[in-house]
Design an enzyme around this catalytic site. Sequence first.
Site, PDB file in Angstrom:
ATOM      1  N   ASP A 137       0.845  -1.189   0.000  1.00 50.10           N
ATOM      2  CA  ASP A 137       0.000   0.000   0.000  1.00 50.10           C
ATOM      3  C   ASP A 137       0.882   1.241   0.000  1.00 50.10           C
ATOM      4  O   ASP A 137       1.879   1.298   0.712  1.00 50.10           O
ATOM      5  CB  ASP A 137      -0.921   0.010   1.231  1.00 50.10           C
ATOM      6  CG  ASP A 137      -2.088   0.967   1.079  1.00 50.10           C
ATOM      7  OD1 ASP A 137      -1.847   2.191   1.047  1.00 50.10           O
ATOM      8  OD2 ASP A 137      -3.233   0.500   0.989  1.00 50.10           O
ATOM      9  N   LYS A 181     -16.814   9.546   2.537  1.00 45.22           N
ATOM     10  CA  LYS A 181     -17.907   8.850   1.880  1.00 45.22           C
ATOM     11  C   LYS A 181     -19.188   9.028   2.688  1.00 45.22           C
ATOM     12  O   LYS A 181     -19.164   9.379   3.870  1.00 45.22           O
ATOM     13  CB  LYS A 181     -17.562   7.359   1.715  1.00 45.22           C
ATOM     14  CG  LYS A 181     -16.303   7.092   0.878  1.00 45.22           C
ATOM     15  CD  LYS A 181     -16.481   7.530  -0.564  1.00 45.22           C
ATOM     16  CE  LYS A 181     -15.261   7.197  -1.408  1.00 45.22           C
ATOM     17  NZ  LYS A 181     -15.177   5.799  -1.812  1.00 45.22           N
ATOM     18  N   THR A 240      -1.539   6.566   0.744  1.00 50.50           N
ATOM     19  CA  THR A 240      -2.055   7.885   0.404  1.00 50.50           C
ATOM     20  C   THR A 240      -3.078   8.273   1.481  1.00 50.50           C
ATOM     21  O   THR A 240      -3.215   7.583   2.492  1.00 50.50           O
ATOM     22  CB  THR A 240      -2.711   7.864  -0.984  1.00 50.50           C
ATOM     23  OG1 THR A 240      -3.775   6.902  -0.990  1.00 50.50           O
ATOM     24  CG2 THR A 240      -1.697   7.495  -2.057  1.00 50.50           C
ATOM     25  N   SER A 243     -11.663   5.618 -15.276  1.00 47.35           N
ATOM     26  CA  SER A 243     -10.354   5.017 -14.999  1.00 47.35           C
ATOM     27  C   SER A 243     -10.494   3.557 -14.583  1.00 47.35           C
ATOM     28  O   SER A 243      -9.667   2.718 -14.948  1.00 47.35           O
ATOM     29  CB  SER A 243      -9.619   5.812 -13.918  1.00 47.35           C
ATOM     30  OG  SER A 243     -10.236   5.690 -12.653  1.00 47.35           O
ATOM     31  N   LYS A 244     -11.551   3.237 -13.836  1.00 46.18           N
ATOM     32  CA  LYS A 244     -11.774   1.838 -13.459  1.00 46.18           C
ATOM     33  C   LYS A 244     -12.219   1.012 -14.664  1.00 46.18           C
ATOM     34  O   LYS A 244     -11.826  -0.153 -14.806  1.00 46.18           O
ATOM     35  CB  LYS A 244     -12.816   1.757 -12.342  1.00 46.18           C
ATOM     36  CG  LYS A 244     -12.331   2.248 -10.996  1.00 46.18           C
ATOM     37  CD  LYS A 244     -11.136   1.447 -10.468  1.00 46.18           C
ATOM     38  CE  LYS A 244     -11.522   0.037 -10.038  1.00 46.18           C
ATOM     39  NZ  LYS A 244     -10.373  -0.682  -9.421  1.00 46.18           N
ATOM     40  N   PRO A 247     -21.298  17.522 -10.341  1.00 43.16           N
ATOM     41  CA  PRO A 247     -21.411  17.397 -11.793  1.00 43.16           C
ATOM     42  C   PRO A 247     -21.525  15.943 -12.236  1.00 43.16           C
ATOM     43  O   PRO A 247     -20.803  15.072 -11.755  1.00 43.16           O
ATOM     44  CB  PRO A 247     -20.098  18.024 -12.302  1.00 43.16           C
ATOM     45  CG  PRO A 247     -19.626  18.895 -11.197  1.00 43.16           C
ATOM     46  CD  PRO A 247     -20.075  18.236  -9.931  1.00 43.16           C
ATOM     47  N   GLY A 248     -22.464  15.683 -13.157  1.00 42.55           N
ATOM     48  CA  GLY A 248     -22.592  14.359 -13.746  1.00 42.55           C
ATOM     49  C   GLY A 248     -22.983  13.263 -12.779  1.00 42.55           C
ATOM     50  O   GLY A 248     -22.651  12.092 -12.980  1.00 42.55           O
ATOM     51  N   THR A 257     -15.734  -1.885  -9.757  1.00 40.30           N
ATOM     52  CA  THR A 257     -16.928  -1.204  -9.238  1.00 40.30           C
ATOM     53  C   THR A 257     -18.085  -1.289 -10.213  1.00 40.30           C
ATOM     54  O   THR A 257     -17.879  -1.423 -11.433  1.00 40.30           O
ATOM     55  CB  THR A 257     -16.605   0.283  -8.980  1.00 40.30           C
ATOM     56  OG1 THR A 257     -17.792   1.003  -8.666  1.00 40.30           O
ATOM     57  CG2 THR A 257     -15.979   0.936 -10.217  1.00 40.30           C
ATOM     58  N   ASP A 258     -19.304  -1.161  -9.692  1.00 33.75           N
ATOM     59  CA  ASP A 258     -20.479  -1.114 -10.567  1.00 33.75           C
ATOM     60  C   ASP A 258     -20.577   0.201 -11.331  1.00 33.75           C
ATOM     61  O   ASP A 258     -21.325   0.311 -12.308  1.00 33.75           O
ATOM     62  CB  ASP A 258     -21.766  -1.352  -9.774  1.00 33.75           C
ATOM     63  CG  ASP A 258     -22.011  -0.347  -8.646  1.00 33.75           C
ATOM     64  OD1 ASP A 258     -21.168   0.549  -8.444  1.00 33.75           O
ATOM     65  OD2 ASP A 258     -23.041  -0.476  -7.963  1.00 33.75           O
ATOM     66  N   GLU A 259     -19.802   1.204 -10.934  1.00 37.61           N
ATOM     67  CA  GLU A 259     -19.904   2.510 -11.588  1.00 37.61           C
ATOM     68  C   GLU A 259     -19.432   2.483 -13.047  1.00 37.61           C
ATOM     69  O   GLU A 259     -19.744   3.395 -13.811  1.00 37.61           O
ATOM     70  CB  GLU A 259     -19.134   3.561 -10.789  1.00 37.61           C
ATOM     71  CG  GLU A 259     -19.716   3.765  -9.399  1.00 37.61           C
ATOM     72  CD  GLU A 259     -19.167   4.990  -8.700  1.00 37.61           C
ATOM     73  OE1 GLU A 259     -18.884   5.987  -9.383  1.00 37.61           O
ATOM     74  OE2 GLU A 259     -19.010   4.940  -7.462  1.00 37.61           O
ATOM     75  N   TYR A 310     -13.394   8.954 -12.266  1.00 38.58           N
ATOM     76  CA  TYR A 310     -13.137   7.735 -11.485  1.00 38.58           C
ATOM     77  C   TYR A 310     -13.621   6.502 -12.212  1.00 38.58           C
ATOM     78  O   TYR A 310     -12.866   5.540 -12.428  1.00 38.58           O
ATOM     79  CB  TYR A 310     -13.803   7.835 -10.108  1.00 38.58           C
ATOM     80  CG  TYR A 310     -13.959   6.489  -9.446  1.00 38.58           C
ATOM     81  CD1 TYR A 310     -12.850   5.711  -9.150  1.00 38.58           C
ATOM     82  CD2 TYR A 310     -15.223   5.981  -9.127  1.00 38.58           C
ATOM     83  CE1 TYR A 310     -12.993   4.460  -8.556  1.00 38.58           C
ATOM     84  CE2 TYR A 310     -15.373   4.744  -8.533  1.00 38.58           C
ATOM     85  CZ  TYR A 310     -14.249   3.982  -8.254  1.00 38.58           C
ATOM     86  OH  TYR A 310     -14.391   2.747  -7.679  1.00 38.58           O
ATOM     87  N   ASN A 344     -21.849  -0.235  -3.713  1.00 38.28           N
ATOM     88  CA  ASN A 344     -21.316   0.639  -2.660  1.00 38.28           C
ATOM     89  C   ASN A 344     -21.061  -0.128  -1.375  1.00 38.28           C
ATOM     90  O   ASN A 344     -21.992  -0.690  -0.779  1.00 38.28           O
ATOM     91  CB  ASN A 344     -22.307   1.772  -2.376  1.00 38.28           C
ATOM     92  CG  ASN A 344     -22.182   2.917  -3.352  1.00 38.28           C
ATOM     93  OD1 ASN A 344     -21.941   2.706  -4.538  1.00 38.28           O
ATOM     94  ND2 ASN A 344     -22.354   4.131  -2.861  1.00 38.28           N
ATOM     95  N   ASN A 345     -19.825  -0.138  -0.933  1.00 42.08           N
ATOM     96  CA  ASN A 345     -19.471  -0.788   0.327  1.00 42.08           C
ATOM     97  C   ASN A 345     -19.677   0.172   1.498  1.00 42.08           C
ATOM     98  O   ASN A 345     -19.567   1.393   1.349  1.00 42.08           O
ATOM     99  CB  ASN A 345     -18.005  -1.207   0.312  1.00 42.08           C
ATOM    100  CG  ASN A 345     -17.740  -2.509  -0.423  1.00 42.08           C
ATOM    101  OD1 ASN A 345     -16.976  -3.354   0.034  1.00 42.08           O
ATOM    102  ND2 ASN A 345     -18.349  -2.672  -1.581  1.00 42.08           N
TER     103      ASN A 345
END
Length: 352
Positions: free
Chosen positions: A32, A198, A35, A162-163, A291-292, A133-135, A159, A188-189
């Site tokens: 890790d 979050k 960050t 990128s995934k 946004p979005g 992710t589901d996104e 995001y 979503n966890n």
Amino acid sequence: MTILVTGGAGFIGSNFVLDWLRQSDEPVVNLDALTYAGNVENLASLDGDARHIFVKGDICDRALIDSLLAQHQPRAIVHFAAESHVDRSISGPGAFMKTNVDGTFTLLEAARAYWGGLAGDAKAAFRFHHVSTDEVYGTLKPTDPPFTETNPYEPNSPYSASKAASDHLVRAWHHTYGLPVVTTNCSNNYGPYHFPEKLIPLMIVNALAGKPLPVYGDGQQIRDWLFVTDHCSGIRAVLAGGKLGETYNIGGWNEKANIDIVKTVCALLDELRPSADGPYARLITYVKDRPGHDRRYAIDARKIERELGWRPAETFETGIRKTVQWYLDHPEWVARVQSGAYRDWVATQYGG
């Protein structure tokens, strides 16, 4: 045998490492970069445990990855490491491209070289498990069926884009090079050790401090909510029995509007830690939508149940109660994670 976990000091990654070592004596090499959202305090219970080998480092560092693979000879890589907060991706997308795209590419290339040097049973057993992710699927209309593994990719934020890119890289490395991969796309966890930017931990922390509870837009954005230890058990099931090259959606079967989540958290706090100033719902404050902002996500998790026999153990009612109680029981963790940088971020994002 050993597994290599990337991002194992983050929210989901640290829960996975803790859960893994509760259930197995197989060692974990935990890489890790620490960050803002990586926190070794999440792993404090493993201090002195020889099964947990922590390495501070970046997944974009190919030489480091190569050395870890050569030294520890893992049978699997479980790849959590990612920049994951949509709001941060809007204000600073560069870090998301570097970690989520370049980092995944670096890991895939290192894994390909390592796997190519294995032989016999070790080569046949090796797995690269990519956690997504589901996104990546975009947004759903109110009457649309939930996302399945065959939904087209339509990411709407830096995001999720990128995934999506990282998912495509993983798929291509399997198709082109034969790398033995599996991918999971989760909803979503929520649960312990969730960094308080979050929705759920932010509401808990702000409510206890008597601060406004910021809700984007009308609060009717719908998400499917998955308790983090259920996600961990789903990953274990896919790592153990998932078909190579396949994707498995892991969801909680809990579609909830954001405003209903906030009201549920308030009601639990009213019960467990009542405020002398009155019900916590008085602090709900609607703020300008981001946004979005995707309107609805929902996961169809029938494939993982059908093929691997997995279903979530927690209902939303049991999971959210455990989550609120965990934050009430761990004020020191909350206080330490709330650095000056974190407070500056929340003030900037939600208007003070």
